[in-house]
Write an enzyme that holds these catalytic residues in place. Structure first.
Site, PDB file in Angstrom:
ATOM      1  N   GLU A   1     -19.343  -8.841   8.217  1.00  0.00           N
ATOM      2  CA  GLU A   1     -20.437  -8.208   8.958  1.00  0.00           C
ATOM      3  C   GLU A   1     -21.421  -9.223   9.519  1.00  0.00           C
ATOM      4  OE1 GLU A   1     -18.854  -5.387   5.829  1.00  0.00           O
ATOM      5  OE2 GLU A   1     -19.547  -7.462   5.831  1.00  0.00           O
TER       6      GLU A   1
ATOM      7  N   ARG B   1     -25.535  -5.799   5.293  1.00  0.00           N
ATOM      8  CA  ARG B   1     -24.983  -7.102   4.933  1.00  0.00           C
ATOM      9  C   ARG B   1     -25.202  -8.138   6.038  1.00  0.00           C
ATOM     10  NH1 ARG B   1     -19.228  -6.474   2.115  1.00  0.00           N
ATOM     11  NH2 ARG B   1     -20.148  -7.902   0.624  1.00  0.00           N
TER      12      ARG B   1
ATOM     13  N   LYS C   1       0.854  -1.184   0.000  1.00  0.00           N
ATOM     14  CA  LYS C   1       0.000   0.000   0.000  1.00  0.00           C
ATOM     15  C   LYS C   1       0.895   1.242   0.000  1.00  0.00           C
ATOM     16  CE  LYS C   1      -4.134  -1.786   2.277  1.00  0.00           C
ATOM     17  NZ  LYS C   1      -5.032  -1.687   3.453  1.00  0.00           N
TER      18      LYS C   1
END
Length: 612
Positions: free
Chosen positions: A363, A391, A278
Site C-alpha cells: 500500500e 497503511r 489453494k
C-alpha cells in the site's frame, strides 16, 4: 462421522496420533472444513491449501508454548479447528462467534492477532527475541504467504532477523508458485538433506577448517551458494542471513513432518519454502481459487452457483466509471494493491492492460507510485480499501498531499463491513483524511452520486478521496452522463422544523426515514472537506438542534467538522453527533451492527428524543 477428527480437540491430542494416521486425519479435517464453510461462508480456498501444513506444525512443535504467528489470517481455519474451536465453527464470523482471523483474546493458540498482511515475521521475531532474553527454548514460527512477501514490511523484518541469531523459523506458504517451479522428488530430498543435522554439522566443520584460509573459505561459500542457487530459489533468503530449506511439497505430510522435525533442532534463523495449492482437495476450489477465496453459503456438492445481483455493488459502479473515464482521458491510470477483484478492476485490467497496475500487497508503494505518475502529468486513480489506506498514511501526507498532486483515492469498504470485523472496518477514514491539507473528501449517498463524485474528483488538480461502503447501494438509477458537482456544496433533501439532520454518505437513507417521524430537515452534506459552511450556518439559524450522522468514528469525523465550522463562524446552537463509538466494533451482520450503533431509523429517533 470423523473417526479421528472427533477425538482431537487440542494439538496435544493430535501429537498422540501415529504419523501414519496423519493423512487420514487431514482428509477428515478438509472434509469438515468444506462442509462447515459451506454453511457459514468465509475464506475457503486459502484455508484448504494449509490443512497439511497446519497439522504438521502443531504435530511437530509444542504449541502453544511454541508460538505460531499466521500472516493475513485467512489461512487459519484448520488451526482454529485443531485448537478447541471445532464446535464453534457453525457461528464463524457471526456476532459472538468464532472470528475469521486469529485473535489473542479468543485462544491461547492465537499468538498474535492479524488480518492484514506481512506482519508475521516482525511479530515472530519479537517473540523469538523475548524467548532468547528469557533464556527459554520456546520457538517462534511465522507462516507467511507468497503474496505477503511483496510488502516492504516483510523484507524489513527479514533484514533485521538475519543478523540477530535468534531461533526464528519463517515458513513461506507459496500457494501460487510465483517464486519457484513445481516441486518434485529431488527438491523434497534436498530439503530433507539441508534441514538435517548432518548438513548443518558438516557446514560448521567446513567453516572451522577453512577459516584459517579466508580466500578458500570464501570460495567454498560461493560454491555452496552457487549449488543451492541452481537447485533452489534460496539465494535471496540466504543473503538475508537465513538458512534456506526447500521448496517442499506442502501437501506431503511425511516430507513436512520430517523437515520440520529436523529444523526444530537447528539454531539460528531458518527459512522453509513450502509449495501448496489453494483449494487443495476440493476440485472446484482448485479450479477457481479466486472464486472460492471468500464465499457465502453454498452447497458443498454442487459448489457455488452464481446468482445475478439485484442491485449493482459500489465496486461495480466504480469499475464502470473507471472504464468510461479511461475512454475519455488517456492520462487515467488505475492502481490497486493486490485487490483487482475486490476493488472492481477486472474489466479495466482487461480493457486497458497498459494502464492497469497491480503493485502487490504494498500500500505504501501504491500511494507513492501514484504520486510519481502524477508528477509527470498522468492522472492516477488508486482503488483501495479504507482500512488498507491506513497503511499508506505517511505516503498520503508526504508524497501526495504536501506536493498537492492530483491523485484520486477511490476508497472502498468505508464504514462497517460485517463478518470481517474490526480489522477490515473503514471506521476512521473521514477522521484521518479531513485533517490533511489540500485534501478534498466526498461521501456519496447512493450509486449515482458515487459516479458523479468520482468524475468530480478526477477533474480536480489536487488530492481527492471518494469513500463508499461495501456491497450494494440503495438501487438508485445511475446516469451515464457524468457531471461535476459543485465542490463543497451540500443539498437539502427534506424540509422540516426545529431539528436538522446533517447526513454524510450512507446515512442519508436512515436520516430521511427518521425525519418523517421527527418532522426534521435533512441535508445531504456530500462533502466532508471542504464542508458547506454556508449550509451549516443556514441550518443553525433556522433550527434548534443540528444532528450530524456519519458511518465513521465520531471522534474527529464529519460531525467534528460541523462543530468546528460553527465555532469558526461564532454560531451557538445545540449539536448532537451520531456515528461509530470509540471502540472496535466486533463482527456481525452489517445491518444489525448499524442498529447496535444507533445508526438506523429507530436509533436516530431514539438518540434525538433522548437528547431533547
Amino acid at each position: 462421522m470423523y473417526p479421528l477428527l472427533d477425538t482431537i480437540n487440542s494439538p496435544s491430542q493430535l501429537r498422540e496420533l501415529e504419523q501414519k494416521q496423519l493423512p487420514q486425519f487431514a482428509e477428515e479435517l478438509r472434509d469438515f472444513l468444506v462442509k462447515s464453510v459451506a454453511k457459514t461462508g468465509g475464506h475457503l480456498s486459502s484455508n484448504l491449501g494449509t490443512v497439511e501444513l497446519t497439522i504438521a506444525l502443531h504435530y511437530i512443535f509444542n504449541t502453544p508454548s511454541d508460538q505460531l504467528v499466521w500472516d493475513v489470517g485467512h489461512q487459519t481455519y484448520a488451526h482454529k479447528i485443531l485448537t478447541g474451536r471445532r464446535d464453534g465453527m457453525d457461528r464463524l464470523r457471526m456476532q459472538g462467534g468464532v472470528a475469521g482471523f486469529p485473535r489473542r483474546d479468543e485462544s491461547e493458540y492465537d499468538s498474535f492477532g492479524t488480518a492484514h498482511s506481512s506482519t508475521s515475521i516482525s511479530a515472530a521475531l519479537g517473540m523469538a527475541v523475548a524467548a532468547q532474553l528469557e533464556k527459554t527454548d520456546r520457538r517462534a514460527i511465522a507462516i507467511i504467504g507468497d503474496g505477503a512477501m511483496s510488502a516492504g514490511m516483510a523484507f524489513e523484518a527479514l533484514n533485521n532477523a538475519g543478523v540477530m541469531d535468534t531461533n526464528l523459523l519463517v515458513v513461506l506458504n507459496d500457494n501460487d508458485m510465483s517464486i519457484s517451479r513445481p516441486v518434485g522428488a529431488l527438491n523434497n530430498y534436498l530439503a530433507k538433506l539441508m534441514s538435517g543435522r548432518f548438513y548443518a554439522t558438516a557446514r560448521r566443520a567446513g567453516e572451522k577448517v577453512l577459516g584459517v584460509v579466508p580466500p578458500v573459505l570464501e570460495l567454498a561459500k560461493r560454491a555452496e551458494e552457487h549449488m543451492k542457487g541452481m537447485v533452489t530459489p534460496g539465494t535471496l533468503f540466504e543473503e538475508f542471513g537465513f538458512n534456506y530449506i526447500g521448496p517442499i511439497d506442502g501437501h506431503d505430510l511425511n516430507v513436512l513432518t520430517t523437515t520440520l522435525r529436523n529444523i526444530k533442532n537447528l539454531d539460528g534463523p531458518q527459512f522453509l519454502h513450502v509449495v501448496t495449492r489453494k483449494g487443495a482437495g476440493y476440485e472446484v476450489a482448485e479450479e477457481d481459487p479466486i472464486l472460492y477465496h471468500g464465499v457465502g453459503k453454498f452447497d458443498p456438492v454442487e459448489g457455488i452457483v452464481p446468482k445475478p445481483a439485484s442491485k449493482p455493488a459500489y465496486t461495480n459502479i466504480f469499475g464502470d466509471w473507471l472504464c468510461d473515464m479511461a475512454a475519455e482521458d488517456s492520462r487515467l491510470i488505475g492502481i490497486t494493491p493486490a485487490m483487482r477483484e475486490g476493488s472492481g478492476l477486472v474489466r479495466f485490467s482487461e480493457e486497458y492492460p497498459d494502464r492497469y497496475f497491480d503493485v502487490g500487497i504494498a500500500e505504501q508503494h501504491a500511494v507513492t507510485f501514484a504520486a510519481g505518475l502524477a508528477c509527470d502529468g498522468l492522472k492516477p486513480v488508486v482503488a483501495i480499501y479504507s482500512t488498507f489506506l491506513q497503511r499508506g498514511y505517511d505516503q498520503l501526507i508526504h508524497d501526495v498531499a504536501i506536493q498537492n498532486l492530483p491523485v484520486v483515492f477511490a476508497i472502498d469498504r468505508a464504514g462497517l463491513v460485517g463478518a470481517d470485523g474490526p480489522t477490515h472496518a473503514g471506521s476512521f477514514d473521514l477522521s484521518y483524511l479531513r485533517c490533511i491539507p489540500n485534501m478534498t473528501v466526498m461521501a456519496p449517498s447512493d450509486e449515482n452520486e458515487c459516479r458523479q463524485m468520482l468524475f468530480t474528483a478526477f477533474q480536480l488538480d489536487t488530492p481527492t478521496a471518494v469513500r463508499y461502503p461495501r456491497g450494494a447501494g440503495i438501487g438508485a438509477e445511475v446516469q451515464k452522463e457524468m457531471q461535476a458537482l459543485p465542490v463543497g456544496r451540500g443539498e437539502i433533501r427534506r424540509q422540516g422544523k426545529k431539528i436538522a439532520l446533517l447526513a454524510f454518505g450512507s446515512m442519508l437513507v436512515p436520516c430521511l426515514e427518521a425525519a418523517e417521524e421527527l418532522d426534521a430537515t435533512v441535508a445531504n452534506m456530500r462533502f466532508v472537506k471542504p464542508l458547506d459552511d454556508d449550509l451549516v450556518a443556514s441550518l443553525a439559524a433556522s433550527h434548534d438542534l443540528l444532528v450530524t450522522v456519519e458511518e465513521n468514528t465520531i471522534m474527529g469525523g464529519a460531525g467534528s467538522a460541523v462543530t468546528e465550522s460553527l465555532n469558526n463562524q461564532q454560531i451557538l446552537v445545540k449539536v448532537l453527533q451520531l456515528g461509530l463509538p470509540d471502540l472496535f466494533i466486533d463482527q456481525g451482520d452489517p445491518a444489525q451492527m448499524l442498529v447496535d450503533c444507533g445508526l438506523s431509523k429507530a436509533g436516530i429517533m431514539k438518540s434525538v428524543q433522548a437528547y431533547l
